[in-house]
Design a protein around this motif. Structure first.
Motif, PDB file in Angstrom:
ATOM      1  N   LYS A  57       0.809  -1.472   0.204  1.00 32.78           N
ATOM      2  CA  LYS A  57       0.076   0.109  -0.126  1.00 32.78           C
ATOM      3  C   LYS A  57       0.761   1.207   0.025  1.00 32.78           C
ATOM      4  O   LYS A  57       0.156   2.311  -0.374  1.00 32.78           O
ATOM      5  CB  LYS A  57      -1.126  -0.005   1.144  1.00 32.78           C
ATOM      6  CG  LYS A  57      -1.956  -1.128   1.298  1.00 32.78           C
ATOM      7  CD  LYS A  57      -2.925  -0.734   0.145  1.00 32.78           C
ATOM      8  CE  LYS A  57      -4.335  -1.749   0.130  1.00 32.78           C
ATOM      9  NZ  LYS A  57      -5.173  -1.360  -0.552  1.00 32.78           N
ATOM     10  N   THR A  58       2.105   1.240   0.262  1.00 29.49           N
ATOM     11  CA  THR A  58       2.956   2.336   0.269  1.00 29.49           C
ATOM     12  C   THR A  58       3.776   2.665  -0.577  1.00 29.49           C
ATOM     13  O   THR A  58       3.864   3.921  -1.121  1.00 29.49           O
ATOM     14  CB  THR A  58       3.944   2.578   1.453  1.00 29.49           C
ATOM     15  OG1 THR A  58       4.678   1.342   1.378  1.00 29.49           O
ATOM     16  CG2 THR A  58       2.975   2.219   3.051  1.00 29.49           C
ATOM     17  N   PRO A  79       1.917   5.152  -3.728  1.00 28.29           N
ATOM     18  CA  PRO A  79       1.730   6.607  -3.147  1.00 28.29           C
ATOM     19  C   PRO A  79       3.123   7.327  -2.656  1.00 28.29           C
ATOM     20  O   PRO A  79       3.029   8.322  -2.816  1.00 28.29           O
ATOM     21  CB  PRO A  79       0.699   6.413  -2.311  1.00 28.29           C
ATOM     22  CG  PRO A  79       0.753   4.926  -1.706  1.00 28.29           C
ATOM     23  CD  PRO A  79       1.475   4.115  -2.925  1.00 28.29           C
ATOM     24  N   ALA A 127      -4.015  12.487  -5.092  1.00 29.16           N
ATOM     25  CA  ALA A 127      -4.315  11.067  -4.926  1.00 29.16           C
ATOM     26  C   ALA A 127      -3.398  10.232  -4.189  1.00 29.16           C
ATOM     27  O   ALA A 127      -3.997   9.652  -3.305  1.00 29.16           O
ATOM     28  CB  ALA A 127      -4.462  10.526  -6.545  1.00 29.16           C
ATOM     29  N   ALA A 128      -2.225  10.587  -4.411  1.00 33.41           N
ATOM     30  CA  ALA A 128      -1.349   9.927  -3.210  1.00 33.41           C
ATOM     31  C   ALA A 128      -1.425  10.308  -2.000  1.00 33.41           C
ATOM     32  O   ALA A 128      -1.256   9.378  -0.992  1.00 33.41           O
ATOM     33  CB  ALA A 128       0.025  10.223  -3.747  1.00 33.41           C
ATOM     34  N   GLU A 152      -4.521   8.515  -0.607  1.00 29.79           N
ATOM     35  CA  GLU A 152      -4.145   6.892  -0.550  1.00 29.79           C
ATOM     36  C   GLU A 152      -3.232   6.741   0.868  1.00 29.79           C
ATOM     37  O   GLU A 152      -3.625   5.974   1.702  1.00 29.79           O
ATOM     38  CB  GLU A 152      -3.154   6.608  -1.774  1.00 29.79           C
ATOM     39  CG  GLU A 152      -4.115   5.760  -2.635  1.00 29.79           C
ATOM     40  CD  GLU A 152      -2.973   5.199  -3.633  1.00 29.79           C
ATOM     41  OE1 GLU A 152      -2.946   5.744  -4.688  1.00 29.79           O
ATOM     42  OE2 GLU A 152      -2.524   4.074  -3.584  1.00 29.79           O
ATOM     43  N   PHE A 153      -2.139   7.517   1.047  1.00 26.47           N
ATOM     44  CA  PHE A 153      -1.121   7.342   2.206  1.00 26.47           C
ATOM     45  C   PHE A 153      -2.001   7.573   3.494  1.00 26.47           C
ATOM     46  O   PHE A 153      -1.676   7.216   4.417  1.00 26.47           O
ATOM     47  CB  PHE A 153       0.052   8.330   1.822  1.00 26.47           C
ATOM     48  CG  PHE A 153       1.038   7.907   3.031  1.00 26.47           C
ATOM     49  CD1 PHE A 153       1.573   8.972   3.856  1.00 26.47           C
ATOM     50  CD2 PHE A 153       1.638   6.648   2.805  1.00 26.47           C
ATOM     51  CE1 PHE A 153       2.784   8.506   4.660  1.00 26.47           C
ATOM     52  CE2 PHE A 153       2.687   6.463   4.076  1.00 26.47           C
ATOM     53  CZ  PHE A 153       3.174   7.315   4.658  1.00 26.47           C
ATOM     54  N   GLU A 206      -5.137   7.138   4.141  1.00 24.99           N
ATOM     55  CA  GLU A 206      -5.943   5.891   4.203  1.00 24.99           C
ATOM     56  C   GLU A 206      -4.892   4.716   5.036  1.00 24.99           C
ATOM     57  O   GLU A 206      -5.344   4.271   5.976  1.00 24.99           O
ATOM     58  CB  GLU A 206      -6.538   5.218   2.915  1.00 24.99           C
ATOM     59  CG  GLU A 206      -7.898   5.995   2.654  1.00 24.99           C
ATOM     60  CD  GLU A 206      -8.579   6.108   3.835  1.00 24.99           C
ATOM     61  OE1 GLU A 206      -9.054   7.222   4.077  1.00 24.99           O
ATOM     62  OE2 GLU A 206      -9.353   4.920   4.562  1.00 24.99           O
ATOM     63  N   VAL A 207      -3.834   4.676   4.573  1.00 22.98           N
ATOM     64  CA  VAL A 207      -2.736   3.693   5.097  1.00 22.98           C
ATOM     65  C   VAL A 207      -2.401   3.947   6.635  1.00 22.98           C
ATOM     66  O   VAL A 207      -2.473   3.121   7.401  1.00 22.98           O
ATOM     67  CB  VAL A 207      -1.536   3.761   4.081  1.00 22.98           C
ATOM     68  CG1 VAL A 207      -0.522   2.860   4.936  1.00 22.98           C
ATOM     69  CG2 VAL A 207      -1.715   3.129   2.907  1.00 22.98           C
TER      70      VAL A 207
END
Lengths: 224, 220
Positions: free
Chosen positions: B105-106, B109, B123-124, B127-128, B130-131
């Motif tokens: 997942k990392t 992003p 977007a990145a 995403e990050f 969320e992680v």
């Protein structure tokens, strides 16, 4: 105390190579299990609840322990049921098996299927790039009956579920001969060896259905 | 002997940091070789022909690639000192699952956070974030990800802490204020000598990335 079927449940999807390989491992070890086919489009509340992070199959439930991600599941199965070991004992050999398995799922899968289906730079270029990756695997299996040596192991389960009975069905549907025998004699020999193994044959999806399924996957990739 | 283990690495790589930490935890002597990523050494290209990436662990001449696999390998060779993976199969599976989650997942992003601009960077960021949310939730009120003991998942993620300042500055991403549990966890990890030795200074990372963005990528 004998193991009961209820002790182990496997949530899976018939066409998923990730699910197939877990079934192969369970059968290899003679572990009784209950298989629960999942609708991966309209996901069940059960699936969403027990795999909240990825919402995917396969998920293995063993005496209340919930496991997802096929490589993690295979390692777990190998540690709980010690007969017919899947991973090598030697730390270096084990590291190599894990490395190649990651390569198959994260590199070979996407490049040899998704990129070919999308064919952004043209099909010929995509095939050539994929074949470069297969050359690494060709080298790796040279002179061996299986990647695991004389018997099937971790990498055979991963590559075996992915390449001949999943990706190859996709290539057939696209009219592509990705790993021709003249170029990849060792890989083709390995596939023949795999087909001789009863538990492998028991766990692979029906051929025609899989070809149809992979055609639909190609359509989805193209329209994405 | 030190020559038995060579680590090909890059000082700011959060992946290389994992292997460095594992080796330090076990008290193993090794030779560290810094790679110029714009001019990779013949040894690197020979030892990792598939990905041509660092870190590469070379033990008695044989290469092992992929940082989590390296950490697992090191743990198996020196099992009695500061064990990294739990011995219980289910705990072990949990540790492997989360280390794998971090990797999956990392990678994309985190690169985009410092190498992109505009929509791709936004977007990145999402995403990050969320992680980070997922990881903070998984950590909860535990001392470390595995419970009371420092282990694989901590090793898998702590290197990213040295990049937080870079992400905050370059991508305008809020991390410290938003994820206090992760920050406390990172501070606890940094108390370990292996981590303090392996992690570069956050400002050094920021300067290096900012320079790269300006000079190489041409982004202001």
């Amino acid at each position: 105390m004998a193991e009961k079927e209820e002790d182990v449940k496997l949530l899976g999807f018939w066409a998923s190579p990730f699910t197939r390989r877990v079934e192969m491992a369970l059968k290899l070890k003679g572990v009784p299990y209950e298989y629960l086919e999942q609708d991966i489009v309209n996901k069940s509340p059960l699936l969403l609840q027990i795999n909240p992070v990825y919402k995917k199959v396969p998920v293995l439930v063993h005496k209340g322990n919930i496991l997802s991600e096929s490589h993690v599941i295979l390692e777990y199965i190998d540690q709980i049921w010690k007969n017919n070991p899947i991973l090598p004992q030697d730390p270096y050999e084990k590291a190599m098996a894990l490395f190649w398995a990651k390569f198959v799922d994260e590199q070979v899968g996407p490049v040899a299927f998704m990129s070919v289906a999308k064919a952004e730079k043209g099909v010929e270029v995509a095939i050539k790039e994929a074949q470069e990756l297969f050359m690494f695997l060709e080298k790796e299996v040279t002179g061996k009956d299986f990647f695991g040596g004389k018997t099937i192991g971790f990498l055979d389960l991963v590559a075996g579920s992915m390449i001949p009975f999943c990706l190859a069905r996709g290539w057939e549907g696209m009219g592509i001969d990705m790993i021709p025998e003249e170029k990849f004699p060792e890989l083709n020999r390995w596939i023949k060896n795999l087909k001789e193994i009863e538990i492998v044959r028991e766990c692979i999806p029906p051929r025609e259905e899989q070809i149809e399924h992979m055609k639909k996957v190609v359509e989805r990739i193209k329209s994405a | 002997m030190a020559e038995e283990i060579i680590l090909l690495d890059y000082w700011a790589s959060m992946f290389g940091m994992r292997t460095r930490i594992a080796l330090e935890e076990k008290g193993v002597k090794y030779e560290y070789r810094e790679e110029d990523l714009s001019n990779k050494s013949p040894l690197l290209l020979e030892m990792n022909p598939i990905h041509k990436k660092i870190p590469v662990l070379i033990h008695k001449g044989k290469p092992i690639c992929e940082s989590i696999i390296q950490v697992q390998y090191i743990d198996e060779l020196w099992p009695d000192t500061n064990p990294i993976l739990p011995s219980d199969p289910y705990q072990r599976a949990q540790a492997r699952f989360w280390a794998d989650y971090i990797d999956k997942k990392t990678y994309v992003p985190c690169k985009a956070l410092w190498s992109e601009t505009g929509e791709k960077q936004e977007a990145a960021k999402m995403e990050f974030t969320e992680v980070l949310k997922t990881l903070e939730s998984e950590l909860g009120d535990k001392k470390f990800f595995g419970g009371n003991e420092f282990g694989l998942v901590d090793i898998a993620f702590i290197g990213f802490y040295s990049w937080f300042r870079t992400y905050e500055e370059v991508a305008n991403l809020t991390i410290v204020a938003k994820f206090p549990k992760l920050i406390s966890w990172a501070q606890r990890c940094l108390k370990r000598e292996s981590v303090a030795k392996a992690l570069p200074d956050s400002d050094k990372v920021l300067k290096s990335v900012s320079d790269h963005r300006k000079i190489v990528l041409g982004i202001d």
